[in-house]
Design an enzyme around this catalytic site. Structure first.
Site: not given
Ligand code: HMG
Ligand code: MG
Length: 308
Positions: A24, A249
């Site tokens: 994070d 984030c």
């Molecule tokens: P999307 O663009 O809708 O994904 O993202 P998709 O399923 O359409 O795939 C797009 C491309 O990514 C494809 O490749 C997939 O193969 C690839 P292409 O065909 O274009 O070559 N792909 C991957 N590659 C590697 N690893 C993977 C993966 N998945 C798909 N796992 C998705 C949807 C969910 C993947 C995206 O929205 C995502 O990863 N979001 C996460 C963002 C993030 O990490 N945010 C920060 C964390 S949350 C946070 O900080 C809050 C927290 O701290 C708690 C709080 O404080 O409240 C936890």
């Molecule tokens: Mg957080």
């Protein structure tokens, strides 16, 4: 210097800190920290006594470029006995990547609000839960621990106040999927203690045992420690925090650093609550990381203890 210990009734005797600095914290830095520094950061956190360190995310590099080196980081780490190293996994592809590296704990991450679900996961809340279902099922079948974050539990920068019933509904669905721990995220740090108590009471009344609940506070408005104390009074024994107060984030405007682990440990040890953490070693690690990042740590305790 020893300033003594004075207990308060009704608090747990031991708290597990889930250290989220490497994930994070570093996901929100504009500079990408080299993988060997990340590995040293994790090793130093463990050497300071941490038993749960969230190390990285298996998400597409284009979503979080700061953590694009997840594989290289995991390859460098030696998993210590008795320490858990959860990683964020949003989907089956992420789980494949994590399992290939011997990961034993994952975290899925849902949102209590539709706007943040769309911005952070490119999905509706429903669609994201559908995405998580097979991930949780397979991870549990493989014997993994599965944390489930609920973000925006206390407020959302686009939607404002978030109804408690909305948070409880998402939390219940995550627990029904088979998640082993729920972490309540105050992603933008707007919560205050009364709200924390009300949400925990509502969750428990809905059937989620408090033993399965963790809290994840960001300190935007300086409320994280007060909120934590209320959560402890309600029986929570796992608290997320970030070494030196790193964090935020990238998909939530106005999210600032997490509760600083050192500030939390100062409070817990002052209350006589065990954490297993050596505060001096931890603060020194955060001072070192602040040097790497080229700016002082926002943690009051780090500043007081190291003069940084
Ligand atoms: P999307 O663009 O809708 O994904 O993202 P998709 O399923 O359409 O795939 C797009 C491309 O990514 C494809 O490749 C997939 O193969 C690839 P292409 O065909 O274009 O070559 N792909 C991957 N590659 C590697 N690893 C993977 C993966 N998945 C798909 N796992 C998705 C949807 C969910 C993947 C995206 O929205 C995502 O990863 N979001 C996460 C963002 C993030 O990490 N945010 C920060 C964390 S949350 C946070 O900080 C809050 C927290 O701290 C708690 C709080 O404080 O409240 C936890
Ligand atoms: Mg957080």
């Amino acid at each position: 210097m020893d300033y003594g210990v004075t207990a308060l009734p009704g608090l747990p005797s031991r708290v597990t800190i889930c250290e989220v600095g490497p994930r994070d914290g570093l996901q929100n830095e504009s500079a990408v920290v080299p993988v060997e520094i990340k590995a040293e950061f994790v090793e130093r956190l463990v050497a300071a006594g941490h038993t749960m360190v969230e190390v990285t995310s298996f998400v597409p590099a284009k979503w979080v470029p700061q953590l694009a080196d997840a594989e290289q980081l995991l390859e460098r780490l030696t998993f210590a006995d008795g320490v858990r190293y959860p990683v964020l996994v949003p989907n089956q592809r992420g789980l494949d990547r994590a399992l290939a590296l011997g990961v034993r704990d994952i975290a899925v991450f849902a949102s209590a609000t539709e706007t943040f679900a769309r911005r952070n996961l490119n999905r509706t809340v429903d669609e994201s839960l559908t995405m998580f279902a097979p991930v949780v099922e397979r991870a549990r079948a493989e014997g993994l621990g599965v944390r489930a974050y609920v973000s925006m539990c206390f407020g959302d920068p686009w939607e404002g106040e978030v109804p408690i019933a909305q948070v409880v509904a998402v939390a219940r669905r995550l627990m029904e999927l088979g998640c082993t721990q729920l972490s309540l995220g105050d992603t933008i740090g707007v919560g205050t203690p009364g709200r924390v108590a009300a949400l925990l009471d509502a969750l428990v009344a809905d059937g989620t045992p408090v033993e399965h609940v963790a809290v994840h506070f960001h300190d935007t408005y300086g409320q994280a420690l007060a909120n934590t104390l209320v959560a402890l009074q309600r029986g929570v024994t796992t608290v997320d925090a970030s070494a030196g107060g790193l964090g935020g984030c990238p998909y939530a405007k106005s999210a600032t650093g997490n509760l600083a682990t050192e500030d939390l440990v100062w409070q817990l040890h002052g209350l006589g609550i065990e954490t297993g953490i050596d505060l001096g070693k931890l603060a020194e690690t955060s001072r070192w990381m602040a040097g790497v990042l080229g700016r002082p740590s926002p943690s009051r305790a780090v500043t007081a203890l190291t003069g940084a």
